[in-house]
Design a protein around this motif. Structure first.
Motif, PDB file in Angstrom:
ATOM      1  N   GLY A 171       0.869  -1.240  -0.084  1.00 14.79           N
ATOM      2  CA  GLY A 171      -0.023  -0.168  -0.074  1.00 14.79           C
ATOM      3  C   GLY A 171       0.903   1.161  -0.118  1.00 14.79           C
ATOM      4  O   GLY A 171       0.376   2.335  -0.848  1.00 14.79           O
ATOM      5  N   ILE A 172       1.892   1.174   0.900  1.00 13.28           N
ATOM      6  CA  ILE A 172       2.786   2.440   0.912  1.00 13.28           C
ATOM      7  C   ILE A 172       3.510   2.384  -0.335  1.00 13.28           C
ATOM      8  O   ILE A 172       3.557   3.820  -0.964  1.00 13.28           O
ATOM      9  CB  ILE A 172       3.610   2.442   2.193  1.00 13.28           C
ATOM     10  N   ASN A 173       4.043   1.538  -0.774  1.00  7.56           N
ATOM     11  CA  ASN A 173       4.901   1.546  -2.058  1.00  7.56           C
ATOM     12  C   ASN A 173       3.892   2.177  -3.139  1.00  7.56           C
ATOM     13  O   ASN A 173       4.321   2.988  -3.830  1.00  7.56           O
ATOM     14  CB  ASN A 173       5.095   0.027  -2.320  1.00  7.56           C
ATOM     15  N   PHE A 174       2.778   1.614  -3.209  1.00  8.30           N
ATOM     16  CA  PHE A 174       1.922   2.184  -4.301  1.00  8.30           C
ATOM     17  C   PHE A 174       1.489   3.651  -4.416  1.00  8.30           C
ATOM     18  O   PHE A 174       1.593   4.469  -5.074  1.00  8.30           O
ATOM     19  CB  PHE A 174       0.622   1.274  -4.563  1.00  8.30           C
ATOM     20  N   ALA A 175       1.042   4.078  -2.865  1.00  4.86           N
ATOM     21  CA  ALA A 175       0.710   5.357  -2.922  1.00  4.86           C
ATOM     22  C   ALA A 175       1.749   6.259  -2.935  1.00  4.86           C
ATOM     23  O   ALA A 175       1.721   7.210  -3.547  1.00  4.86           O
ATOM     24  CB  ALA A 175       0.331   5.484  -1.413  1.00  4.86           C
ATOM     25  N   VAL A 176       3.016   5.872  -2.618  1.00  6.44           N
ATOM     26  CA  VAL A 176       3.929   6.973  -2.950  1.00  6.44           C
ATOM     27  C   VAL A 176       4.779   6.930  -4.464  1.00  6.44           C
ATOM     28  O   VAL A 176       4.903   8.008  -4.907  1.00  6.44           O
ATOM     29  CB  VAL A 176       5.134   6.521  -2.011  1.00  6.44           C
ATOM     30  N   SER A 177       4.730   5.799  -4.938  1.00 11.13           N
ATOM     31  CA  SER A 177       5.583   5.596  -6.094  1.00 11.13           C
ATOM     32  C   SER A 177       4.336   6.188  -7.226  1.00 11.13           C
ATOM     33  O   SER A 177       4.927   6.680  -8.357  1.00 11.13           O
ATOM     34  CB  SER A 177       5.801   4.149  -6.574  1.00 11.13           C
ATOM     35  N   SER A 178       3.119   6.184  -7.031  1.00  8.96           N
ATOM     36  CA  SER A 178       2.069   6.883  -8.018  1.00  8.96           C
ATOM     37  C   SER A 178       2.293   8.136  -8.383  1.00  8.96           C
ATOM     38  O   SER A 178       1.744   8.662  -9.417  1.00  8.96           O
ATOM     39  CB  SER A 178       0.630   6.384  -7.581  1.00  8.96           C
TER      40      SER A 178
END
Length: 194
Positions: free
Chosen positions: A26-33
């Motif tokens: 979740g954090i990975n997706f939220a930041v990298s998006s």
């Protein structure tokens, strides 16, 4: 054996899986998006390595669980006490598997299966190096790679059904798979006595 082990513990397992998923993905997706493709890729690579001890903690928590331990959120973070060794092992594992995938794909699958016992070996021997743990996993899996491959294939139907639940089913499939893998390791360890 995995289903019997999880009896009356499915909700605990699902909660731990949800927390693990939110942190690791979740954090990975939220930041990298919000990043460009190049910086997003670099962030994802760094995040993958930063989450290596978390991923290890998630996997070995189920090994501890089948040995009589509890499914507690705090155990997810146990890997950070030994993060250097675990991150190195995870990095080496990724490099070997990626090199295998680049060369005709099938070697990558073989390497992934060959080193599948790596997290558990690192859990059972706190003094073993990443390289020695990889060697030990390869020895343990000698003659057993097809067995594990077929076992992993047996989860494909469940994974497809989880898609129909909009992914919610994965909160139960992930602990089921992890518990199965932990039982597989215990059986393999007794048989190989390495």
């Amino acid at each position: 054996m995995a289903i019997a082990s999880l009896q009356d513990k499915w909700m605990d397992a699902a909660i731990v899986s949800l927390i693990y998923f939110v942190i690791s993905e979740g954090i990975n997706f939220a930041v990298s998006s919000f990043m460009t493709q190049e910086t997003g890729f670099v962030f994802q690579l760094i995040w993958l390595l930063a989450c290596a001890p978390l991923t290890w903690g998630f996997g070995v928590m189920f090994l501890d669980f089948i040995r009589g331990g509890e499914l507690k959120v705090g155990k997810l973070f146990d890997g950070y006490k030994d993060s250097l060794r675990l991150s190195l092992a995870f990095f080496l594992y990724l490099v070997v598997v990626l090199v295998g995938v680049i060369f005709f794909f099938v070697p990558g699958i073989i390497f992934a299966i060959m080193f599948a016992q790596l997290p558990y070996i690192l859990r059972d021997d706190e003094n073993i190096s990443a390289i020695d743990a990889m060697k030990k996993s390869a020895k343990m899996m000698s003659g057993h790679k097809m067995d594990l491959f077929l076992l992993l294939l047996s989860f494909i139907g469940w994974a497809l059904l989880c898609i129909l639940t909009l992914g919610i089913g994965y909160l139960f499939l992930m602990p089921y798979m992890q518990t199965t893998m932990a039982h597989y390791y215990e059986d393999l360890k007794q048989e190989s006595s390495i």
